[in-house]
Design a protein around this motif. Structure first.
Motif, PDB file in Angstrom:
ATOM      1  N   PRO A  53       0.875  -1.114  -0.152  1.00 38.98           N
ATOM      2  CA  PRO A  53      -0.048  -0.050  -0.059  1.00 38.98           C
ATOM      3  C   PRO A  53       0.927   1.229   0.003  1.00 38.98           C
ATOM      4  O   PRO A  53       0.421   2.399  -0.328  1.00 38.98           O
ATOM      5  CB  PRO A  53      -0.732  -0.168   1.327  1.00 38.98           C
ATOM      6  CG  PRO A  53      -0.087  -1.035   1.981  1.00 38.98           C
ATOM      7  CD  PRO A  53       0.738  -1.996   1.310  1.00 38.98           C
ATOM      8  N   VAL A  54       2.281   1.175   0.390  1.00 39.97           N
ATOM      9  CA  VAL A  54       3.148   2.402   0.349  1.00 39.97           C
ATOM     10  C   VAL A  54       3.419   2.770  -1.127  1.00 39.97           C
ATOM     11  O   VAL A  54       3.323   3.843  -1.545  1.00 39.97           O
ATOM     12  CB  VAL A  54       4.096   2.010   1.324  1.00 39.97           C
ATOM     13  CG1 VAL A  54       5.255   3.081   1.119  1.00 39.97           C
ATOM     14  CG2 VAL A  54       3.899   1.899   2.598  1.00 39.97           C
ATOM     15  N   ALA A  88       5.440   0.315   6.044  1.00 41.52           N
ATOM     16  CA  ALA A  88       4.381   0.601   6.925  1.00 41.52           C
ATOM     17  C   ALA A  88       4.236  -0.869   7.900  1.00 41.52           C
ATOM     18  O   ALA A  88       3.066  -0.877   8.779  1.00 41.52           O
ATOM     19  CB  ALA A  88       3.202   1.323   6.448  1.00 41.52           C
ATOM     20  N   LYS A  89       4.983  -1.761   7.577  1.00 40.67           N
ATOM     21  CA  LYS A  89       4.841  -2.948   8.296  1.00 40.67           C
ATOM     22  C   LYS A  89       3.295  -3.615   8.271  1.00 40.67           C
ATOM     23  O   LYS A  89       2.792  -4.128   9.255  1.00 40.67           O
ATOM     24  CB  LYS A  89       5.077  -2.835   9.802  1.00 40.67           C
ATOM     25  CG  LYS A  89       6.659  -2.465  10.073  1.00 40.67           C
ATOM     26  CD  LYS A  89       7.043  -2.380  11.335  1.00 40.67           C
ATOM     27  CE  LYS A  89       8.578  -1.793  11.310  1.00 40.67           C
ATOM     28  NZ  LYS A  89       8.728  -0.621  12.437  1.00 40.67           N
ATOM     29  N   CYS A  90       2.462  -3.397   7.139  1.00 38.86           N
ATOM     30  CA  CYS A  90       1.270  -3.924   7.048  1.00 38.86           C
ATOM     31  C   CYS A  90       1.244  -5.364   6.810  1.00 38.86           C
ATOM     32  O   CYS A  90       0.055  -5.943   6.830  1.00 38.86           O
ATOM     33  CB  CYS A  90       0.640  -3.222   5.946  1.00 38.86           C
ATOM     34  SG  CYS A  90       1.126  -4.012   4.375  1.00 38.86           S
ATOM     35  N   GLN A  91       2.298  -6.028   6.680  1.00 40.41           N
ATOM     36  CA  GLN A  91       2.569  -7.594   6.469  1.00 40.41           C
ATOM     37  C   GLN A  91       1.925  -8.064   5.196  1.00 40.41           C
ATOM     38  O   GLN A  91       1.664  -9.443   5.092  1.00 40.41           O
ATOM     39  CB  GLN A  91       1.743  -8.282   7.691  1.00 40.41           C
ATOM     40  CG  GLN A  91       2.099  -7.538   9.038  1.00 40.41           C
ATOM     41  CD  GLN A  91       3.692  -7.962   9.550  1.00 40.41           C
ATOM     42  OE1 GLN A  91       4.202  -8.922   9.372  1.00 40.41           O
ATOM     43  NE2 GLN A  91       4.355  -6.814  10.139  1.00 40.41           N
ATOM     44  N   SER A  92       1.416  -7.469   4.247  1.00 38.26           N
ATOM     45  CA  SER A  92       0.592  -7.837   3.055  1.00 38.26           C
ATOM     46  C   SER A  92       1.681  -8.459   2.280  1.00 38.26           C
ATOM     47  O   SER A  92       1.282  -9.723   1.657  1.00 38.26           O
ATOM     48  CB  SER A  92       0.175  -6.678   2.423  1.00 38.26           C
ATOM     49  OG  SER A  92      -0.789  -5.790   3.300  1.00 38.26           O
ATOM     50  N   ILE A  94       4.313 -10.119   3.223  1.00 47.45           N
ATOM     51  CA  ILE A  94       4.699 -11.372   3.781  1.00 47.45           C
ATOM     52  C   ILE A  94       3.531 -12.404   3.676  1.00 47.45           C
ATOM     53  O   ILE A  94       3.840 -13.365   3.483  1.00 47.45           O
ATOM     54  CB  ILE A  94       4.742 -11.057   5.545  1.00 47.45           C
ATOM     55  CG1 ILE A  94       6.020 -10.017   5.690  1.00 47.45           C
ATOM     56  CG2 ILE A  94       5.128 -12.435   6.153  1.00 47.45           C
ATOM     57  CD1 ILE A  94       6.289  -9.627   6.983  1.00 47.45           C
ATOM     58  N   ALA A  95       2.288 -11.871   3.698  1.00 47.72           N
ATOM     59  CA  ALA A  95       1.357 -12.733   3.572  1.00 47.72           C
ATOM     60  C   ALA A  95       1.046 -13.443   2.207  1.00 47.72           C
ATOM     61  O   ALA A  95       0.366 -14.427   1.947  1.00 47.72           O
ATOM     62  CB  ALA A  95      -0.148 -12.100   4.051  1.00 47.72           C
ATOM     63  N   GLU A 105      10.028  -8.672   6.459  1.00 43.90           N
ATOM     64  CA  GLU A 105      10.817  -9.010   7.333  1.00 43.90           C
ATOM     65  C   GLU A 105      12.407  -8.887   6.732  1.00 43.90           C
ATOM     66  O   GLU A 105      13.366  -8.448   7.489  1.00 43.90           O
ATOM     67  CB  GLU A 105      10.860 -10.540   7.591  1.00 43.90           C
ATOM     68  CG  GLU A 105       9.526 -10.920   8.363  1.00 43.90           C
ATOM     69  CD  GLU A 105       9.323 -10.315   9.775  1.00 43.90           C
ATOM     70  OE1 GLU A 105      10.447 -10.588  10.576  1.00 43.90           O
ATOM     71  OE2 GLU A 105       8.466  -9.897  10.134  1.00 43.90           O
ATOM     72  N   GLY A 108      13.158  -5.384   7.772  1.00 42.12           N
ATOM     73  CA  GLY A 108      13.508  -5.099   8.842  1.00 42.12           C
ATOM     74  C   GLY A 108      14.903  -5.535   9.125  1.00 42.12           C
ATOM     75  O   GLY A 108      15.756  -5.004   9.908  1.00 42.12           O
TER      76      GLY A 108
ATOM     77  N   CYS B 152      -4.088  -4.209  10.148  1.00 41.61           N
ATOM     78  CA  CYS B 152      -3.242  -5.415   9.900  1.00 41.61           C
ATOM     79  C   CYS B 152      -2.762  -6.564  10.822  1.00 41.61           C
ATOM     80  O   CYS B 152      -2.664  -7.566  10.729  1.00 41.61           O
ATOM     81  CB  CYS B 152      -1.986  -4.653   9.211  1.00 41.61           C
ATOM     82  SG  CYS B 152      -2.213  -3.513   7.994  1.00 41.61           S
ATOM     83  N   ARG B 156      -2.521 -10.728   9.824  1.00 40.53           N
ATOM     84  CA  ARG B 156      -1.352 -11.028   9.041  1.00 40.53           C
ATOM     85  C   ARG B 156      -0.382 -11.229   9.721  1.00 40.53           C
ATOM     86  O   ARG B 156      -0.032 -10.326  10.623  1.00 40.53           O
ATOM     87  CB  ARG B 156      -1.492 -10.192   7.950  1.00 40.53           C
ATOM     88  CG  ARG B 156      -2.447  -9.934   6.572  1.00 40.53           C
ATOM     89  CD  ARG B 156      -1.925  -9.390   5.571  1.00 40.53           C
ATOM     90  NE  ARG B 156      -1.910  -7.750   5.924  1.00 40.53           N
ATOM     91  CZ  ARG B 156      -3.316  -6.956   5.791  1.00 40.53           C
ATOM     92  NH1 ARG B 156      -4.196  -7.360   5.023  1.00 40.53           N
ATOM     93  NH2 ARG B 156      -3.206  -5.647   6.064  1.00 40.53           N
TER      94      ARG B 156
END
Lengths: 196, 289
Positions: A53-54, A88-92, A94-95, A105, A108, B152, B156
Motif C-alpha cells: 500500500p505504500v 508501514a509493516k502492514c504484513q501484506s 509477507i502474507a 521481514e 527489517g 493489519c 496477517r
C-alpha cells in the motif's frame, strides 16, 4: 619487486578488495539475521510491490527493488537510502509472497544492518527512539517520539497537539516507569550491546 | 473464571486512553477478571527489534514469563502488541535461544515456558461468542451502519496470528451484528491505515488512511469501528489531515470496539469517553432507532 608476488597478481587486492566487490556478500549478511534468512528464495516476481500500500502512493517504497539491490550487493546504496524506512509493516507482502521470502521481514533485517553501520536519517531516529525510551522507562514515551523523529519539523505537529490537549488526549510528559526497570536494563546490557 | 494479565499497550496508556477506560468498563460488565501488571514493558512495536533483535525477544520473553508466573494469559488492546508478542512467542520455540534468554530471566525468578497465551480484546469477545453478547445488549444499535476495520496486525501473516482468523475474517462483522447494528462490506476493511509511517512519511501515510476512509464513506457508513488503538489514531486523530491530502472533508466517527459494545450494553457515553474523539460522535445517537 617479484613479478610473481601475490601483491602484483592482484590476489591480495581482491581479498581486501575495493568495497564494491566484497559487497556481493551483502545477501549473506542479511540472511545471517533470523528475519532475513529467506532473501535468497526471491525470484523478483514483484508480488510484494503489487500488494504494497505504500508503493501505491510513493514509488520510492518498492520492496521488490530493495531486495533486488540487496541481492546485487549494492550495500551502501541500500542501507543509506530512505526507501528502507518507508515500510508501514502492514504484513501484506509477507502474507502474499508465494515463495515465503517475507519481504517485509527482510526490510527489517536491512534496517538492523543500516543501524549497525551507523546510517542516519528520520527512519533511524524513529527506530532508535524506542530503544532509548524502553531503556529509560520500560515504555514508549509518546510525548517525545515525534520530537526525536521530526526534530525541527515538529512545528507541524503543534495544531494536533493543541487539539489533543483540549480533548484530554495529550500523552503524559513522562510515562509511568515499569516496575523492575533494573531487570530491563540488565537485559539491555546482556542483549543490546550497542546501547549505553 | 480465568483471570487475564491486562496489557493495554503504550498507546492506550497515552493518546488513546479512552480505549483503555472503555475496555475496562466493558470487561467488568462481562465479568471478565483482569489485573494490571506494573512490570510489563513495551512490546517493541516492531522498531526495537530493528535495533536490537535479541533484546526485543528477551523483553517479550520477560513479559510472557511474568504472565506465566501469575498463571494468566495476556489480554491486549493493541494489534501491534498482539503481533509482536506472538512473533516473539514463535521465535522462542527455538530451544537454544529460549535457554539463552531463560538463563538471564532466571536471575529474577522468571522463566519462559511458553504457557501463557496472547489474546486481543477481539479474540476475547469472539471466545465469549456473538450470541452470548447479544443476550447482554440493553440498547440495540438498530439503524447504525458500521464499517468494520480490522487492522493489519491482527490478521496477517497467518502463520503468526494463528488460525483464529481466515483470510476473509468475519468475526468483527458478527460482533457488530450482535450489537444490533448493521455491518457494511467494503473492499478496504482489511487494508493498512498507514499508522507506522505517520512520522517518517506523513504524506503517504495520510493517503493510505484516506483510502480506508473513502471506502467506508463510499459504502454509506455512519461510523467505523476498529479493534486497534493505533488504527484509531490514524483514522480519527488524523482524519482532518487525511481529508486535506485527498482534497475533501471526511466526517466519519471512529469508535473503538469496546466503545461500540459498551454502547450496546447500555453504558453511558461519558463512561465510554466518546467525547474525547477528534471526530464528533454526537450525531450518532440520533441515528439509533
Amino acid at each position: 619487486m617479484n613479478p610473481n608476488s601475490r601483491e602484483r597478481s592482484g590476489y591480495e587486492n581482491r581479498e581486501k578488495g575495493p568495497r564494491r566487490i566484497s559487497q556481493f556478500d551483502f545477501y549473506k549478511e542479511i540472511s545471517a539475521l533470523p528475519s532475513g534468512k529467506d532473501i535468497q528464495k526471491c525470484i523478483q516476481c514483484g508480488t510484494c510491490s503489487a500488494t504494497c500500500p505504500v508503493f501505491r502512493y510513493n514509488p520510492q517504497g518498492n520492496p521488490r527493488k530493495i531486495i533486488a539491490q540487496a541481492l546485487l550487493g549494492l550495500k551502501e546504496e541500500v542501507i543509506r537510502s530512505e526507501m528502507i524506512w518507508l515500510c508501514a509493516k502492514c504484513q501484506s507482502c509477507i502474507a502474499k509472497c508465494h515463495k515465503d521470502v517475507s519481504p517485509g521481514e527482510i526490510i527489517g533485517a536491512i534496517r538492523t544492518i543500516a543501524i549497525r553501520e551507523g546510517a542516519g536519517g528520520i527512519g533511524v531516529r524513529h527506530s532508535k527512539a524506542f530503544g532509548r525510551d524502553i531503556y529509560r522507562f520500560g515504555k514508549l514515551n509518546e510525548m517525545t517520539l515525534p520530537l526525536v523523529t521530526l526534530r525541527h519539523n515538529i512545528a507541524k505537529m503543534l495544531p494536533l497537539a493543541l487539539k489533543m490537549f483540549l480533548r484530554g488526549k495529550l500523552p503524559p510528559i513522562l510515562p509511568k516507569r515499569t516496575k523492575g526497570i533494573e531487570q530491563v536494563r540488565r537485559l539491555f546490557a546482556r542483549f543490546g550491546k550497542e546501547c549505553r | 473464571m480465568k483471570e487475564y494479565a491486562y496489557y493495554p499497550g503504550c498507546a492506550a496508556e497515552a493518546s488513546t486512553r479512552e480505549a483503555d477506560k472503555a475496555t475496562q468498563e466493558v470487561l467488568s460488565l462481562l465479568g471478565v477478571k483482569f489485573s494490571p501488571h506494573e512490570d510489563f514493558t513495551c512490546c517493541g512495536a516492531g522498531c526495537l527489534t530493528e535495533e536490537f533483535p535479541k533484546l526485543n525477544l528477551a523483553l517479550n520473553a520477560r513479559n510472557l514469563a511474568i504472565a506465566e508466573k501469575a498463571g494468566r494469559d495476556i489480554l491486549t488492546l493493541c494489534n501491534t502488541c498482539f503481533l509482536n508478542l506472538r512473533k516473539s512467542q514463535v521465535e522462542l520455540e527455538l530451544p537454544s535461544l529460549r535457554e539463552e534468554i531463560n538463563a538471564e530471566l532466571r536471575k529474577d525468578g522468571l522463566e519462559y515456558k511458553g504457557k501463557a497465551e496472547i489474546l486481543h480484546f477481539l479474540h476475547l469477545l469472539a471466545d465469549i461468542g456473538p450470541d452470548n453478547l447479544r443476550s447482554m445488549v440493553k440498547r440495540p444499535l438498530t439503524g447504525l451502519k458500521v464499517a468494520p476495520f480490522y487492522g493489519c496486525h491482527l490478521i496477517r501473516p497467518q502463520q503468526i496470528v494463528g488460525s483464529a482468523f481466515t483470510q476473509e475474517p468475519t468475526i468483527l462483522e458478527e460482533l457488530i451484528q450482535a450489537t444490533g447494528a448493521t455491518p457494511l462490506a467494503y473492499k478496504e476493511r482489511l487494508d493498512c491505515c498507514g499508522f507506522h509511517i505517520l512520522l517518517v512519511d506523513e504524506g503517504t501515510s495520510l493517503h493510505m488512511a484516506s483510502r480506508c476512509l473513502d471506502g467506508a464513506e463510499g459504502c454509506g457508513a455512519d461510523l467505523m469501528v476498529t479493534p486497534c488503538t493505533l488504527c484509531h489514531i490514524s483514522l480519527d486523530m488524523y482524519q482532518g489531515k487525511a481529508g486535506r491530502v485527498a482534497g475533501r472533508r471526511y466526517d466519519i466517527p471512529v469508535l473503538h470496539l469496546a466503545q461500540l459494545v459498551g454502547l450496546a450494553f447500555g453504558l453511558p457515553p461519558r463512561k465510554l469517553h466518546l467525547g474525547s474523539h477528534f471526530v464528533s460522535t454526537r450525531h450518532l445517537f440520533s441515528k439509533i432507532q
